[in-house]
Scaffold this active site. Sequence first.
Site, PDB file in Angstrom:
ATOM      1  N   TYR A 141      -5.660  -7.156  -1.277  1.00  0.00           N
ATOM      2  CA  TYR A 141      -4.475  -6.955  -2.121  1.00  0.00           C
ATOM      3  C   TYR A 141      -3.675  -8.245  -2.227  1.00  0.00           C
ATOM      4  O   TYR A 141      -3.316  -8.686  -3.322  1.00  0.00           O
ATOM      5  CB  TYR A 141      -3.622  -5.826  -1.546  1.00  0.00           C
ATOM      6  CG  TYR A 141      -2.500  -5.381  -2.451  1.00  0.00           C
ATOM      7  CD1 TYR A 141      -2.763  -4.645  -3.605  1.00  0.00           C
ATOM      8  CD2 TYR A 141      -1.179  -5.684  -2.151  1.00  0.00           C
ATOM      9  CE1 TYR A 141      -1.731  -4.226  -4.440  1.00  0.00           C
ATOM     10  CE2 TYR A 141      -0.146  -5.274  -2.977  1.00  0.00           C
ATOM     11  CZ  TYR A 141      -0.419  -4.541  -4.119  1.00  0.00           C
ATOM     12  OH  TYR A 141       0.605  -4.131  -4.938  1.00  0.00           O
ATOM     13  N   SER A 143       2.724  -8.969  -7.106  1.00  0.00           N
ATOM     14  CA  SER A 143       3.344  -8.392  -5.910  1.00  0.00           C
ATOM     15  C   SER A 143       3.831  -9.524  -5.013  1.00  0.00           C
ATOM     16  O   SER A 143       3.217 -10.597  -4.969  1.00  0.00           O
ATOM     17  CB  SER A 143       2.344  -7.534  -5.137  1.00  0.00           C
ATOM     18  OG  SER A 143       2.871  -7.161  -3.872  1.00  0.00           O
TER      19      SER A 143
END
Length: 266
Positions: A162, A148
Amino acid sequence: MSGRLRDRIAIVVGAGSSGPGWGNGKAAAVLFAREGAKVLCVDIDEAAAQETAGIITGEGFEAAAVQADVTRAEQVEALVADCVARWGTVDILQNNVGILDSSGPVELSEAEWDKVISVNLKSMFLTCKFVLPVMERQRRGAIVNVGSIAGLRWTGIPYITYSTTKGAIPPFTRSIALQYAAKGIRANVVSPGLMNTPMIREPLKDAYADGDIDKMIEIRDAQCPMGHMGDAWDVASASLFLASDEARYITGTELIVDGGITAKMS
């Protein structure tokens, strides 16, 4: 379709979707099958894995569904053995499983830290651990790990677990790529930007817009230079390229699929 993965055997981890619509793993599994691969659809949610496999077989292609918790070594070892017993080998591994929490370091509990690290990072270690020996025996294989841009840039939300786990994926993947390059195995990362998938709806509606999903989508669309978020098919197409022989001389790299947002943030 052009048969870019004809006669290949693929494991897609996180092949279900966390809600109605198309998640990254679900789209990748279906696209791989459409391009000729036999696909083992793996998800912790058995119904979600079965749904994806059902779409594939309903279109006349070959797939099977496996329920597994990929943070558990014995379950990962078993699913890889299942794939080999079923189809003889593993040519492609796509790691797509991931969860997020929109907390910073003070608000986050230790238990949640451990959970996200385990799901997002340990799972990838375990799937590679058990797939790499299979690929090494045949001296061929392609690993595509989904990261990501949250691992590269601040995107406006303090999801520290995350961003930390996604930031670890490129060096993890480079290590594999360089260790196994001479053995015919490639490993690369696809790093999506802001994507409109089922995964974002519940976890991020409060972080962006006080529970208003439509407003959250509007805000995220506006952050993207192209004026809209990408979707699961953008991630699937990038994964297909890296899994295919078109990328036969590409390894240890990161393909950013973000509509230009990280270029704007540079």
